[in-house]
Design an enzyme around this catalytic site. Structure first.
Site, mmCIF file in Angstrom:
data_model
loop_
_atom_site.group_PDB
_atom_site.id
_atom_site.type_symbol
_atom_site.label_atom_id
_atom_site.label_comp_id
_atom_site.label_asym_id
_atom_site.label_seq_id
_atom_site.Cartn_x
_atom_site.Cartn_y
_atom_site.Cartn_z
ATOM 1 N N PHE A 41 17.683 35.848 71.485
ATOM 2 C CA PHE A 41 19.031 36.327 72.059
ATOM 3 C C PHE A 41 20.112 36.089 70.935
ATOM 4 C CE2 PHE A 41 20.086 31.837 72.180
ATOM 5 C CZ PHE A 41 21.545 31.552 71.694
ATOM 6 N N LYS A 90 9.862 43.652 72.427
ATOM 7 C CA LYS A 90 10.205 42.902 73.744
ATOM 8 C C LYS A 90 11.737 42.179 73.316
ATOM 9 C CE LYS A 90 10.363 39.185 75.780
ATOM 10 N NZ LYS A 90 11.857 38.941 76.021
ATOM 11 N N GLU A 137 15.609 38.605 77.252
ATOM 12 C CA GLU A 137 16.257 39.219 78.411
ATOM 13 C C GLU A 137 17.538 38.917 78.280
ATOM 14 O OE1 GLU A 137 14.470 36.896 77.613
ATOM 15 O OE2 GLU A 137 13.758 35.556 79.233
ATOM 16 N N SER A 141 12.368 30.263 69.864
ATOM 17 C CA SER A 141 12.351 28.774 69.688
ATOM 18 C C SER A 141 10.837 28.136 69.293
ATOM 19 C CB SER A 141 12.358 27.848 70.790
ATOM 20 O OG SER A 141 11.650 28.295 71.940
ATOM 21 N N CYS A 144 19.697 30.200 63.440
ATOM 22 C CA CYS A 144 18.546 29.294 63.073
ATOM 23 C C CYS A 144 18.604 28.512 61.430
ATOM 24 C CB CYS A 144 17.225 30.069 62.801
ATOM 25 S SG CYS A 144 17.097 31.556 61.790
ATOM 26 N N GLU A 199 16.917 20.297 68.186
ATOM 27 C CA GLU A 199 17.869 21.512 67.720
ATOM 28 C C GLU A 199 19.056 21.438 69.069
ATOM 29 O OE1 GLU A 199 15.895 25.359 68.093
ATOM 30 O OE2 GLU A 199 17.541 25.851 66.353
HETATM 31 P P1 NAD Z 1 13.445 31.357 73.267
HETATM 32 O O1 NAD Z 1 12.290 30.846 72.325
HETATM 33 O O2 NAD Z 1 14.030 30.895 74.164
HETATM 34 O O3 NAD Z 1 13.000 33.190 73.396
HETATM 35 C C1 NAD Z 1 12.621 33.921 72.270
HETATM 36 C C2 NAD Z 1 11.742 34.979 73.169
HETATM 37 O O4 NAD Z 1 10.650 34.511 73.801
HETATM 38 C C3 NAD Z 1 12.416 35.847 74.170
HETATM 39 O O5 NAD Z 1 12.260 37.195 73.936
HETATM 40 C C4 NAD Z 1 12.061 35.297 75.410
HETATM 41 O O6 NAD Z 1 12.096 36.144 76.572
HETATM 42 C C5 NAD Z 1 10.655 34.868 75.137
HETATM 43 N N1 NAD Z 1 10.328 33.446 75.863
HETATM 44 C C6 NAD Z 1 11.047 32.387 76.258
HETATM 45 N N2 NAD Z 1 10.541 31.587 76.830
HETATM 46 C C7 NAD Z 1 9.272 32.043 77.158
HETATM 47 C C8 NAD Z 1 7.905 31.339 77.647
HETATM 48 N N3 NAD Z 1 8.028 30.187 78.012
HETATM 49 N N4 NAD Z 1 6.864 32.250 77.320
HETATM 50 C C9 NAD Z 1 6.861 33.220 76.739
HETATM 51 N N5 NAD Z 1 7.946 33.879 76.251
HETATM 52 C C10 NAD Z 1 9.082 33.128 76.380
HETATM 53 O O7 NAD Z 1 14.780 31.599 72.000
HETATM 54 P P2 NAD Z 1 16.264 32.044 72.231
HETATM 55 O O8 NAD Z 1 16.704 31.035 72.930
HETATM 56 O O9 NAD Z 1 16.033 33.599 72.740
HETATM 57 O O10 NAD Z 1 16.412 32.044 70.498
HETATM 58 C C11 NAD Z 1 17.010 30.621 70.027
HETATM 59 C C12 NAD Z 1 15.904 30.154 69.400
HETATM 60 O O11 NAD Z 1 15.177 31.139 68.286
HETATM 61 C C13 NAD Z 1 16.426 28.817 68.464
HETATM 62 O O12 NAD Z 1 15.341 27.886 68.478
HETATM 63 C C14 NAD Z 1 16.507 29.398 66.887
HETATM 64 O O13 NAD Z 1 16.458 28.581 66.076
HETATM 65 C C15 NAD Z 1 15.391 30.271 67.093
HETATM 66 N N6 NAD Z 1 15.499 31.403 66.094
HETATM 67 C C16 NAD Z 1 14.679 31.366 64.896
HETATM 68 C C17 NAD Z 1 14.670 32.087 63.710
HETATM 69 C C18 NAD Z 1 13.756 31.826 62.675
HETATM 70 O O14 NAD Z 1 13.776 32.901 61.678
HETATM 71 N N7 NAD Z 1 13.308 30.754 62.409
HETATM 72 C C19 NAD Z 1 15.793 33.260 63.891
HETATM 73 C C20 NAD Z 1 16.332 33.513 65.171
HETATM 74 C C21 NAD Z 1 16.458 32.394 66.042
#
Ligand code: NAD
Length: 490
Positions: free
Chosen positions: A154, A178, A181, A231, A286, A381
């Site tokens: 997000f 994708k 959401e 994440s 991040c 985090e």
């Molecule tokens: P998230 O992991 O909750 O979601 C990321 C994606 O995974 C979304 O599209 C979501 O729909 C999907 N998703 C969520 N839960 C899932 C599940 N159980 N099974 C399958 N798919 C699932 O992350 P977020 O809250 O949207 O974003 C924040 C996180 O992203 C933080 O941990 C941040 O550090 C990380 N991030 C990392 C980088 C990097 O380059 N390392 C960059 C940006 C954000």
């Protein structure tokens, strides 16, 4: 409803046109800044994903057959269209994500840089050719994988997809995205602009959804590679599930970035830089500073950091928190902050502007001082505008604390000593290191990517190793001199 969004339910984007999902499962999309429901997003089904992959596969062969120099012409036009619509794109990012307009602008400009890098690929990613033996030539060509997929978080809804999409399509793939959401609007803007730029139908698709689509992408036999950003928990799941289905997966995960401060650091520069790193995008980056490790007597610097952070107000200087769930998670850490002898010396719950929109979720900056390395605020985090301070005596101790954390996205040091800086850069266990800079994002062509539990699958998500990730190499060995001298190779 915002004037930026026309549909009450967002469609998918498949085969070069909007495409209603077959799903009846809808989630509201809320503007974090105001609490207003902007639209609804479908939790698409595997039938929607199948339709996207099918149309992508049908279009990809012709796209791959075009010379790369022709393919990237779309990206030059795409860049110009992003620039034309920059203000609108910033408003969309701010609407769906809650960050400030200037933060949204920064993310759009960084996205443009990724488009520029991809447009330059014909100059930097040609194949090699060499005469390896008399009359025998080896030649490599970089070929696309076919249909590839991206799953994004997000926090940077316009920029993070563009870490992947321009490179993957420039290299001849068709891409199915994708988006999160929680922030699905920017993906539709990308589709709109790529279409206007002349990208052939089917080469870029958007399938909205949640876990079902993510798992579907991991399992889908028609998808050759997945780029994931999110994440650590989900990055690991996607990496393992995709690999189990024989796919390439490059999955970027969460972070716990440590900033080391030593007494010879410039106090003012350090204070303003640390503050920007902690509070930018409300800490939902991040690359955000999360733990400050103070070596020796740094009280004069910590006092200044506190002054800088205390001057900021949520809803005025700091953008919104993405959701109620995230707000409760962050404030939960603040409620439990004083366990184990730590002190909450600045509480962001009390630092929200009176002018902040009432429906939004805002926090000012918080500082948890004198935390032990095993305090939950030192280890997990938080992903909010919160800084945890650990005190220690020596640089070696500070490096050991940084090294012991399981993540490895970024780490930084503030010092006026070149030797101290070099020692830290040599020994920090993170992929992106800052010297007197708290958000050490390597600009293109330097690649973005962390280490350890911040990245799975090897390599970076942008830059040179991403060229390898989105392609496979064909090696052709040729001999056209039947009468030539024979040797062990012929
Ligand atoms: P998230 O992991 O909750 O979601 C990321 C994606 O995974 C979304 O599209 C979501 O729909 C999907 N998703 C969520 N839960 C899932 C599940 N159980 N099974 C399958 N798919 C699932 O992350 P977020 O809250 O949207 O974003 C924040 C996180 O992203 C933080 O941990 C941040 O550090 C990380 N991030 C990392 C980088 C990097 O380059 N390392 C960059 C940006 C954000």
């Amino acid at each position: 409803m915002s004037t930026l969004v026309e549909q009450s339910v967002l469609p998918n984007y498949i085969g070069g046109r909007t495409h209603e999902s077959v799903s009846t499962r809808l989630l509201p999309v809320t503007a974090p800044g105001t609490g207003e429901i902007i639209t609804e997003v479908p939790m698409s089904t595997r039938a929607d994903l199948d339709a996207a992959v099918e149309s992508a596969a049908a279009a990809q062969k012709e796209w791959a057959a075009m010379p790369m120099k022709d393919r990237v012409q779309v990206l030059y036009r795409f860049k110009a269209l992003i620039e034309r619509d920059e203000d609108r794109l910033c408003e969309v990012v701010t609407l769906e994500n809650g960050k400030t307009i200037s933060e949204s602008r920064g993310s759009v400009l960084r996205a443009i840089e990724c488009v520029e890098f991809a447009a330059s690929l014909p100059q930097i990613a040609p194949g090699l050719v060499m005469e390896v033996s008399q009359g025998v030539q080896c030649r490599t060509s970089r070929l696309p994988l076919g249909v590839v997929a991206g799953i994004t978080p997000f926090n940077f809804p316009f920029m993070v997809p563009l870490w992947m999409v321009p490179m993957a399509i420039a290299l001849g793939n068709a891409f199915v995205l994708k988006p999160s959401e929680q922030t699905p609007l920017s993906a539709m803007e990308i589709a709109r602009l790529l279409e206007e730029a002349g990208l052939p139908d089917g080469i870029f698709s958007v399938v909205h959804g949640d876990r079902e689509i993510v798992e579907g992408m991991c399992d889908h036999p028609g998808i050759g590679a997945i780029g994931f950003v999110g994440s650590t928990r989900v990055a690991r799941l996607v990496y393992e599930r995709g690999a189990a289905h024989g796919k390439r997966v490059r999955a970027m995960g969460g972070a716990k970035n440590h900033l080391i401060v030593v007494p010879d650091a410039d106090p003012e520069m350090t204070a303003s830089n640390v503050t920007a790193s902690v509070t930018g995008c409300a800490g939902q980056r991040c690359m955000a500073a999360s733990v400050l490790v103070a070596v020796g007597d740094c009280q004069h610097i910590i006092d200044r950091i506190k002054d800088h952070m205390a001057a900021l107000e949520g809803g005025r200087d700091i953008g919104a928190i993405i959701s109620e769930v995230a707000y409760d998670r962050i404030t939960g850490y603040l409620e439990r902050a004083e366990s184990g002898g730590a002190q909450l010396i600045l509480d962001g719950r009390n630092r929200v502007s009176g002018d902040a929109p009432t429906g939004g979720r805002y926090l000012g900056a918080s500082i948890i001082d004198h935390a032990q390395p095993d305090h939950e605020a030192s280890c997990t985090e938080i992903f909010g505008p919160t800084l945890t301070i650990i005190r220690c005596r020596t640089l070696d101790e500070a490096i050991a604390i940084e090294n012991a954390n399981p993540y490895g996205n970024a780490a930084a040091i503030y010092t006026s000593s070149g030797g101290t800086a070099q020692r830290f850069a040599d020994h920090a266990s993170a992929g992106m290191i800052g010297i007197n800079i708290g958000v050490p994002v390597p600009r293109e062509p330097f690649a973005f990517g962390g280490w350890n539990d911040s990245a799975f699958g090897g390599g970076d998500i942008t830059g040179p190793t991403a060229i390898d990730f989105w392609t496979r190499m064909k090696k052709v060995t040729t001999k056209w001199n039947p009468s030539g001298t024979a040797n062990w190779m012929s």
